[in-house]
Design a protein around this motif. Sequence first.
Motif, PDB file in Angstrom:
ATOM      1  N   LEU A  16      -4.006  -4.932   9.087  1.00 24.88           N
ATOM      2  CA  LEU A  16      -2.674  -5.550   9.117  1.00 24.88           C
ATOM      3  C   LEU A  16      -1.633  -4.643   8.471  1.00 24.88           C
ATOM      4  O   LEU A  16      -0.504  -4.501   8.969  1.00 24.88           O
ATOM      5  CB  LEU A  16      -2.713  -6.902   8.407  1.00 24.88           C
ATOM      6  CG  LEU A  16      -3.514  -8.002   9.119  1.00 24.88           C
ATOM      7  CD1 LEU A  16      -3.611  -9.244   8.248  1.00 24.88           C
ATOM      8  CD2 LEU A  16      -2.866  -8.361  10.453  1.00 24.88           C
ATOM      9  N   THR A  17      -2.003  -4.008   7.355  1.00 24.30           N
ATOM     10  CA  THR A  17      -1.083  -3.077   6.699  1.00 24.30           C
ATOM     11  C   THR A  17      -0.784  -1.889   7.597  1.00 24.30           C
ATOM     12  O   THR A  17       0.373  -1.423   7.680  1.00 24.30           O
ATOM     13  CB  THR A  17      -1.681  -2.596   5.367  1.00 24.30           C
ATOM     14  OG1 THR A  17      -2.008  -3.715   4.548  1.00 24.30           O
ATOM     15  CG2 THR A  17      -0.701  -1.702   4.623  1.00 24.30           C
ATOM     16  N   THR A  18      -1.809  -1.405   8.288  1.00 23.97           N
ATOM     17  CA  THR A  18      -1.627  -0.266   9.207  1.00 23.97           C
ATOM     18  C   THR A  18      -0.691  -0.637  10.351  1.00 23.97           C
ATOM     19  O   THR A  18       0.161   0.169  10.763  1.00 23.97           O
ATOM     20  CB  THR A  18      -2.987   0.189   9.757  1.00 23.97           C
ATOM     21  OG1 THR A  18      -3.832   0.570   8.667  1.00 23.97           O
ATOM     22  CG2 THR A  18      -2.828   1.371  10.696  1.00 23.97           C
ATOM     23  N   VAL A  19      -0.837  -1.827  10.881  1.00 26.41           N
ATOM     24  CA  VAL A  19       0.051  -2.281  11.958  1.00 26.41           C
ATOM     25  C   VAL A  19       1.498  -2.317  11.488  1.00 26.41           C
ATOM     26  O   VAL A  19       2.417  -1.840  12.171  1.00 26.41           O
ATOM     27  CB  VAL A  19      -0.397  -3.663  12.468  1.00 26.41           C
ATOM     28  CG1 VAL A  19       0.652  -4.256  13.421  1.00 26.41           C
ATOM     29  CG2 VAL A  19      -1.741  -3.565  13.180  1.00 26.41           C
ATOM     30  N   VAL A  20       1.703  -2.873  10.295  1.00 26.45           N
ATOM     31  CA  VAL A  20       3.064  -2.938   9.745  1.00 26.45           C
ATOM     32  C   VAL A  20       3.597  -1.534   9.486  1.00 26.45           C
ATOM     33  O   VAL A  20       4.747  -1.202   9.820  1.00 26.45           O
ATOM     34  CB  VAL A  20       3.071  -3.771   8.449  1.00 26.45           C
ATOM     35  CG1 VAL A  20       4.443  -3.703   7.780  1.00 26.45           C
ATOM     36  CG2 VAL A  20       2.700  -5.218   8.751  1.00 26.45           C
ATOM     37  N   LEU A  21       2.749  -0.688   8.883  1.00 25.70           N
ATOM     38  CA  LEU A  21       3.152   0.686   8.574  1.00 25.70           C
ATOM     39  C   LEU A  21       3.476   1.462   9.848  1.00 25.70           C
ATOM     40  O   LEU A  21       4.479   2.203   9.905  1.00 25.70           O
ATOM     41  CB  LEU A  21       2.031   1.387   7.797  1.00 25.70           C
ATOM     42  CG  LEU A  21       2.273   2.844   7.401  1.00 25.70           C
ATOM     43  CD1 LEU A  21       3.464   2.941   6.442  1.00 25.70           C
ATOM     44  CD2 LEU A  21       1.021   3.426   6.741  1.00 25.70           C
ATOM     45  N   THR A  22       2.650   1.309  10.885  1.00 18.42           N
ATOM     46  CA  THR A  22       2.890   2.001  12.152  1.00 18.42           C
ATOM     47  C   THR A  22       4.211   1.564  12.771  1.00 18.42           C
ATOM     48  O   THR A  22       4.993   2.396  13.264  1.00 18.42           O
ATOM     49  CB  THR A  22       1.733   1.733  13.128  1.00 18.42           C
ATOM     50  OG1 THR A  22       0.512   2.185  12.543  1.00 18.42           O
ATOM     51  CG2 THR A  22       1.956   2.437  14.459  1.00 18.42           C
ATOM     52  N   THR A  23       4.442   0.265  12.752  1.00 15.73           N
ATOM     53  CA  THR A  23       5.698  -0.253  13.311  1.00 15.73           C
ATOM     54  C   THR A  23       6.903   0.331  12.595  1.00 15.73           C
ATOM     55  O   THR A  23       7.876   0.784  13.219  1.00 15.73           O
ATOM     56  CB  THR A  23       5.715  -1.791  13.213  1.00 15.73           C
ATOM     57  OG1 THR A  23       4.582  -2.320  13.896  1.00 15.73           O
ATOM     58  CG2 THR A  23       6.986  -2.362  13.827  1.00 15.73           C
ATOM     59  N   ILE A  24       6.842   0.355  11.262  1.00 16.86           N
ATOM     60  CA  ILE A  24       7.963   0.893  10.482  1.00 16.86           C
ATOM     61  C   ILE A  24       8.138   2.386  10.752  1.00 16.86           C
ATOM     62  O   ILE A  24       9.272   2.878  10.936  1.00 16.86           O
ATOM     63  CB  ILE A  24       7.732   0.629   8.982  1.00 16.86           C
ATOM     64  CG1 ILE A  24       7.780  -0.881   8.707  1.00 16.86           C
ATOM     65  CG2 ILE A  24       8.771   1.359   8.134  1.00 16.86           C
ATOM     66  CD1 ILE A  24       7.409  -1.254   7.290  1.00 16.86           C
ATOM     67  N   THR A  93      -6.353  -1.705  -1.291  1.00 14.31           N
ATOM     68  CA  THR A  93      -6.913  -3.026  -0.995  1.00 14.31           C
ATOM     69  C   THR A  93      -8.266  -3.210  -1.678  1.00 14.31           C
ATOM     70  O   THR A  93      -8.572  -4.284  -2.209  1.00 14.31           O
ATOM     71  CB  THR A  93      -7.068  -3.204   0.528  1.00 14.31           C
ATOM     72  OG1 THR A  93      -5.813  -3.023   1.161  1.00 14.31           O
ATOM     73  CG2 THR A  93      -7.598  -4.593   0.858  1.00 14.31           C
ATOM     74  N   GLY A  94      -9.064  -2.154  -1.672  1.00 12.05           N
ATOM     75  CA  GLY A  94     -10.350  -2.224  -2.357  1.00 12.05           C
ATOM     76  C   GLY A  94     -10.198  -2.472  -3.844  1.00 12.05           C
ATOM     77  O   GLY A  94     -10.921  -3.274  -4.431  1.00 12.05           O
ATOM     78  N   LYS A  95      -9.234  -1.782  -4.450  1.00  4.16           N
ATOM     79  CA  LYS A  95      -8.974  -1.985  -5.879  1.00  4.16           C
ATOM     80  C   LYS A  95      -8.475  -3.402  -6.147  1.00  4.16           C
ATOM     81  O   LYS A  95      -8.860  -4.048  -7.130  1.00  4.16           O
ATOM     82  CB  LYS A  95      -7.932  -0.965  -6.363  1.00  4.16           C
ATOM     83  CG  LYS A  95      -8.449   0.460  -6.489  1.00  4.16           C
ATOM     84  CD  LYS A  95      -9.428   0.583  -7.646  1.00  4.16           C
ATOM     85  CE  LYS A  95      -9.840   2.039  -7.883  1.00  4.16           C
ATOM     86  NZ  LYS A  95     -10.809   2.151  -8.985  1.00  4.16           N
ATOM     87  N   THR A  96      -7.592  -3.885  -5.255  1.00  4.65           N
ATOM     88  CA  THR A  96      -7.020  -5.221  -5.442  1.00  4.65           C
ATOM     89  C   THR A  96      -8.078  -6.307  -5.307  1.00  4.65           C
ATOM     90  O   THR A  96      -8.072  -7.303  -6.036  1.00  4.65           O
ATOM     91  CB  THR A  96      -5.897  -5.452  -4.417  1.00  4.65           C
ATOM     92  OG1 THR A  96      -4.929  -4.411  -4.530  1.00  4.65           O
ATOM     93  CG2 THR A  96      -5.233  -6.794  -4.636  1.00  4.65           C
ATOM     94  N   LEU A  97      -9.001  -6.116  -4.346  1.00  5.61           N
ATOM     95  CA  LEU A  97     -10.023  -7.130  -4.090  1.00  5.61           C
ATOM     96  C   LEU A  97     -11.256  -6.979  -4.975  1.00  5.61           C
ATOM     97  O   LEU A  97     -12.199  -7.768  -4.844  1.00  5.61           O
ATOM     98  CB  LEU A  97     -10.448  -7.071  -2.623  1.00  5.61           C
ATOM     99  CG  LEU A  97      -9.383  -7.474  -1.592  1.00  5.61           C
ATOM    100  CD1 LEU A  97      -9.932  -7.311  -0.187  1.00  5.61           C
ATOM    101  CD2 LEU A  97      -8.924  -8.912  -1.824  1.00  5.61           C
ATOM    102  N   LYS A  98     -11.259  -6.001  -5.850  1.00 10.89           N
ATOM    103  CA  LYS A  98     -12.417  -5.792  -6.707  1.00 10.89           C
ATOM    104  C   LYS A  98     -12.737  -7.021  -7.568  1.00 10.89           C
ATOM    105  O   LYS A  98     -13.910  -7.409  -7.689  1.00 10.89           O
ATOM    106  CB  LYS A  98     -12.197  -4.563  -7.593  1.00 10.89           C
ATOM    107  CG  LYS A  98     -13.436  -4.185  -8.400  1.00 10.89           C
ATOM    108  CD  LYS A  98     -13.209  -2.898  -9.188  1.00 10.89           C
ATOM    109  CE  LYS A  98     -14.464  -2.535  -9.980  1.00 10.89           C
ATOM    110  NZ  LYS A  98     -14.272  -1.295 -10.763  1.00 10.89           N
ATOM    111  N   PRO A  99     -11.717  -7.690  -8.171  1.00 10.08           N
ATOM    112  CA  PRO A  99     -12.039  -8.911  -8.933  1.00 10.08           C
ATOM    113  C   PRO A  99     -12.648 -10.001  -8.060  1.00 10.08           C
ATOM    114  O   PRO A  99     -13.514 -10.756  -8.511  1.00 10.08           O
ATOM    115  CB  PRO A  99     -10.673  -9.347  -9.486  1.00 10.08           C
ATOM    116  CG  PRO A  99      -9.850  -8.102  -9.500  1.00 10.08           C
ATOM    117  CD  PRO A  99     -10.303  -7.314  -8.325  1.00 10.08           C
ATOM    118  N   VAL A 100     -12.220 -10.085  -6.790  1.00  5.42           N
ATOM    119  CA  VAL A 100     -12.799 -11.074  -5.882  1.00  5.42           C
ATOM    120  C   VAL A 100     -14.265 -10.741  -5.614  1.00  5.42           C
ATOM    121  O   VAL A 100     -15.122 -11.631  -5.592  1.00  5.42           O
ATOM    122  CB  VAL A 100     -11.996 -11.123  -4.562  1.00  5.42           C
ATOM    123  CG1 VAL A 100     -12.636 -12.120  -3.594  1.00  5.42           C
ATOM    124  CG2 VAL A 100     -10.552 -11.492  -4.821  1.00  5.42           C
ATOM    125  N   ALA A 101     -14.533  -9.453  -5.403  1.00  7.71           N
ATOM    126  CA  ALA A 101     -15.917  -9.025  -5.186  1.00  7.71           C
ATOM    127  C   ALA A 101     -16.769  -9.320  -6.413  1.00  7.71           C
ATOM    128  O   ALA A 101     -17.933  -9.755  -6.303  1.00  7.71           O
ATOM    129  CB  ALA A 101     -15.956  -7.542  -4.850  1.00  7.71           C
TER     130      ALA A 101
END
Length: 370
Positions: A16-24, A93-101
């Motif tokens: 999703l981030t890539t799609v947004v980034l590509t569009t921009i 994203t991996g760093k952000t989701l690390k607490p969830v993991a």
Amino acid sequence: MILLHKFPLRLRLTILTTVVLTTICVLLTASSVFTAQKMYSVPAEDYNFNTSPSNLSKEPPATDRINNNFTYASVVYMFIMIVLGTAASYFVTGKTLKPVAELTKRIETIDENKLFQRLEGFDTNDEVARLAASFNHMILKLEKSFNHQKQFAANAAHELKTPLAGIIANIEVLQLDKNPSVQEYKEVLDDTLTNAQRLSTLVYDLLKMNNAINADICESFDAKDMFEDIILALSENSKVKNVRIKTNISDIMLFGEKMLLQRAFLNLVQNAVKYNKLNEEVVVTAAQNDDFVTVNIKDNGIGIPEEELENIFEPFYRIDASRSRELGGSGLGLSIAKTIIEKHNGEILFESEMDVFTKVTVILPKLTVI
């Protein structure tokens, strides 16, 4: 978008981030190229439209080469930024989701041997911390429910064991006598019948606590007639303590499964008589509005300690076990009453003052939605 749900959360966020980034990036590159062409385009009057062979051999104007080079470079840089942005997005994203993991890993380690283990170490003020707190709160409620069920099973086993033990003891005593008389047989049979009836009552009460309402036999019936039947059924009990049961009910209709509601109110009035003082009275009143019927049952008895009010609906719970045994009962009366009232979408409330009064308020909808 539906297909994305099949991917891990980290990959979904990256896509999703890539799609947004590509569009921009595409929009920025297109706008940059368009702006550059506008700024560096050659006016028409500066062109030499002489098509002689000497002019055809000349190179295109320098501004065209500059625009082409700028467009090519912009597209290349755009793709480079998209690739780098995608990689950075995956890493972040991996760093952000690390607490969830970490939270998931901790939950997966909980097994049946440590079912009520709490999640510690999530002290940050973010969504993960709130999720951990919610999980701990759920575990607390599960533990409380589990303990209630465990206590209920233990109490039920104890209550069922007592009459069974009496039956077995009577039979064993009878077997010890080589030539028991008819009178001894009769006494054993009488005691066995009493204990068997007690067992039957306990099993019936336990089943009633779990049975669903039968909507097909729900009906409207007169509350006054029901309480007259209850008073008649309790006449012997009330005579023992000289307790008078008074009613002030007129033109009040109840709706539901009549036998169940009668059982609930019988239990409540029976308790009011049982724990009342000698020569006192129990007063039953009822009122109604457009939506609800309110029934009050008040006695002038021994009362209930304030700290015990929250426990009185627990199955087999007794405030004073010795006194309850003396007066009889299994400790299921209030639990059954509460269960029946709630199955009729009603509410039951208690007010009490020690050695002064106890008041039970039952609120039932006029038309119960089952």
